[in-house]
Design an enzyme around this catalytic site. Structure first.
Site, mmCIF file in Angstrom:
data_model
loop_
_atom_site.group_PDB
_atom_site.id
_atom_site.type_symbol
_atom_site.label_atom_id
_atom_site.label_comp_id
_atom_site.label_asym_id
_atom_site.label_seq_id
_atom_site.Cartn_x
_atom_site.Cartn_y
_atom_site.Cartn_z
ATOM 1 N N THR A 1 5.988 6.319 -6.686
ATOM 2 C CA THR A 1 6.881 7.037 -7.612
ATOM 3 C C THR A 1 6.610 8.540 -7.630
ATOM 4 O OG1 THR A 1 5.383 6.603 -9.452
ATOM 5 C CG2 THR A 1 7.200 5.046 -9.120
ATOM 6 N N ARG B 1 6.161 3.972 -17.805
ATOM 7 C CA ARG B 1 5.188 5.062 -17.646
ATOM 8 C C ARG B 1 5.272 5.684 -16.240
ATOM 9 N NH1 ARG B 1 1.098 2.952 -14.502
ATOM 10 N NH2 ARG B 1 1.139 0.679 -14.562
ATOM 11 N N CYS C 1 0.870 -1.176 0.000
ATOM 12 C CA CYS C 1 0.000 0.000 0.000
ATOM 13 C C CYS C 1 0.909 1.228 0.000
ATOM 14 C CB CYS C 1 -0.936 -0.003 1.218
ATOM 15 S SG CYS C 1 -0.086 -0.259 2.781
ATOM 16 N N HIS C 2 0.308 2.381 -0.215
ATOM 17 C CA HIS C 2 1.080 3.618 -0.338
ATOM 18 C C HIS C 2 0.426 4.729 0.474
ATOM 19 C CE1 HIS C 2 2.722 1.774 -4.065
ATOM 20 N NE2 HIS C 2 1.471 1.590 -4.448
ATOM 21 N N ASP D 1 -2.920 -2.470 -2.352
ATOM 22 C CA ASP D 1 -2.445 -1.446 -3.293
ATOM 23 C C ASP D 1 -3.195 -0.122 -3.134
ATOM 24 O OD1 ASP D 1 -0.706 -0.373 -5.166
ATOM 25 O OD2 ASP D 1 -1.968 -0.904 -6.859
ATOM 26 N N ARG E 1 12.691 -0.400 -3.718
ATOM 27 C CA ARG E 1 11.952 -0.843 -4.906
ATOM 28 C C ARG E 1 12.722 -0.433 -6.139
ATOM 29 N NH1 ARG E 1 5.921 1.142 -6.721
ATOM 30 N NH2 ARG E 1 5.052 -0.888 -7.298
ATOM 31 N N ASN F 1 -3.198 5.382 -10.629
ATOM 32 C CA ASN F 1 -3.238 5.223 -12.089
ATOM 33 C C ASN F 1 -4.295 4.262 -12.610
ATOM 34 O OD1 ASN F 1 -0.947 6.968 -12.706
ATOM 35 N ND2 ASN F 1 0.263 5.412 -11.655
ATOM 36 N N TYR G 1 9.338 -4.208 -9.873
ATOM 37 C CA TYR G 1 8.081 -3.947 -10.585
ATOM 38 C C TYR G 1 8.402 -3.804 -12.062
ATOM 39 C CZ TYR G 1 3.363 -2.046 -11.346
ATOM 40 O OH TYR G 1 2.068 -1.843 -11.765
HETATM 41 C C1 0GY Z 1 1.312 0.163 -7.686
HETATM 42 C C2 0GY Z 1 1.197 0.388 -9.125
HETATM 43 C C3 0GY Z 1 1.420 1.534 -9.823
HETATM 44 C C4 0GY Z 1 2.056 2.720 -9.331
HETATM 45 C C5 0GY Z 1 3.032 2.783 -8.417
HETATM 46 O O1 0GY Z 1 4.627 3.883 -7.161
HETATM 47 C C6 0GY Z 1 3.770 3.997 -8.037
HETATM 48 O O2 0GY Z 1 3.521 5.059 -8.598
HETATM 49 O O3 0GY Z 1 3.435 1.728 -7.764
HETATM 50 C C7 0GY Z 1 0.995 1.548 -11.237
HETATM 51 O O4 0GY Z 1 0.698 2.631 -11.766
HETATM 52 O O5 0GY Z 1 0.927 0.462 -11.874
HETATM 53 O O6 0GY Z 1 1.874 -0.844 -7.272
HETATM 54 O O7 0GY Z 1 0.835 0.987 -6.933
#
Ligand code: 0GY
Length: 306
Positions: free
Chosen positions: A79, A132, A34-35, A259, A126, A264, A159
């Site tokens: 990201t 993208r 998760c973020h 997640d 990571r 996105n 990833y």
């Molecule tokens: C996820 C997937 C995505 C994005 C990121 O760090 C991120 O921006 O991980 C994605 O856009 O597929 O794992 O959250």
């Protein structure tokens, strides 16, 4: 003065008011992916980001954790924050030991900074190969990072898009630390689970016994989409055979996470309660569920408590 961030056009915000899952998570379950996003006024998004999200704070993440019945979180640096890990670290530190972090670091990161991240609760970095999302760093730089983090006992979360695996596999296998693959290597779920593409991915997991796999993101991988909003809770059926295959062959090396806040997504925003109800469709026995949700993430992120 605080910076105001304008969300990427069409950005879908996370779903406020998820349903209560029918599936009761085992005690001590870990949401292992998760973020947090910002909040942007407190933790500005990185200039080099490829998208600008809506805010998703630590308090909102912890509220979701409690609502769904999780006990702990693994918070992965998003990201949109680049290599500034402040928001993620702030969340981990505020969790009272109930969260670990995965950071993004540059090859020139100092030893003091790595130690500081470790003390804060970070246990890995990571490496992102999804074009993208990032300007992918050169392999030499990544290898240097891998060598730097190895003494800390950290792992690397990787990833990538499934079509890039053939050219990345040798690099992955040469890395000196355990690996955790995000979202089953993003299979094309319109292809057969027994076909060459997913078999190639399973071969990666077979190659070393310290490669782990997140059986996550049916909402991201699905083609058939979410269930109709008619009380039907059997969502994302096309992703089930892929998740089930990995859980059955590697029961001791799988992890699961929401997640949240689902960066996105463009078609739909999932109800996190439905995502939790997806778990018993891929981990069909109580034993598999206990390993996936508790024993495996505890071994990787809180080994000192075992
Ligand atoms: C996820 C997937 C995505 C994005 C990121 O760090 C991120 O921006 O991980 C994605 O856009 O597929 O794992 O959250």
């Amino acid at each position: 003065m605080t910076t105001q961030f304008v969300k990427t056009p069409g950005w879908l915000d996370w779903y406020d008011g998820p349903s209560k899952p029918t599936f009761v998570l085992p005690a001590g379950a870990v949401d292992a992916h998760c973020h947090v996003f910002g909040p942007g006024a407190e933790f500005p998004f990185a200039p080099e980001r490829k998208y600008t999200p809506g805010d998703a704070s630590k308090a909102q993440l912890f509220a979701l954790r409690d609502h769904l019945g999780f006990d702990r979180n693994v918070i992965v640096q998003a990201t949109c924050h680049g290599a500034d890990n402040s928001a993620m670290v702030d969340a981990v530190q505020a969790s009272g030991g109930r969260a670990r972090g995965i950071a993004t670091v540059r090859p020139d990161v100092g030893d003091d900074e790595l130690r500081r991240l470790h003390e804060a609760g970070v246990r890995g970095v990571r490496f992102n190969f999804v074009k993208r999302l990032v300007d992918v760093l050169p392999m030499e730089g990544l290898r240097h990072v891998a060598d730097r983090i190895a003494p800390l006992g950290w792992h690397i979360v990787i990833y990538f898009e499934s079509h890039d695996l053939p050219e990345l596999a040798d690099f992955f296998l040469s890395l000196p630390v355990p690996l955790v693959v995000d979202h089953m290597g993003r299979p094309d779920v319109t292809k057969p689970v027994d076909g060459p593409e997913f078999s190639g991915f399973l071969d990666l997991l077979r190659a070393k016994d310290d490669i782990w796999c997140k059986v996550t993101c049916p909402e991201r991988l699905t083609v058939v989409g979410p269930p109709a909003l008619d009380g039907e809770r059997t969502a994302y059926s096309d992703v089930v055979p892929f998740g089930r295959r990995v859980v059955e062959e590697f029961p001791d090396r799988v992890l699961w996470g929401t997640d949240w806040p689902h960066p996105n997504l463009t078609d739909h925003m999932p109800d996190d309660g439905l995502l939790v109800d997806w778990i018993p469709r891929i981990a069909t026995t109580a034993e598999q569920q206990q390993a996936l949700l508790v024993d495996n993430p505890m071994r990787l992120y809180w080994p000192e408590e075992l």
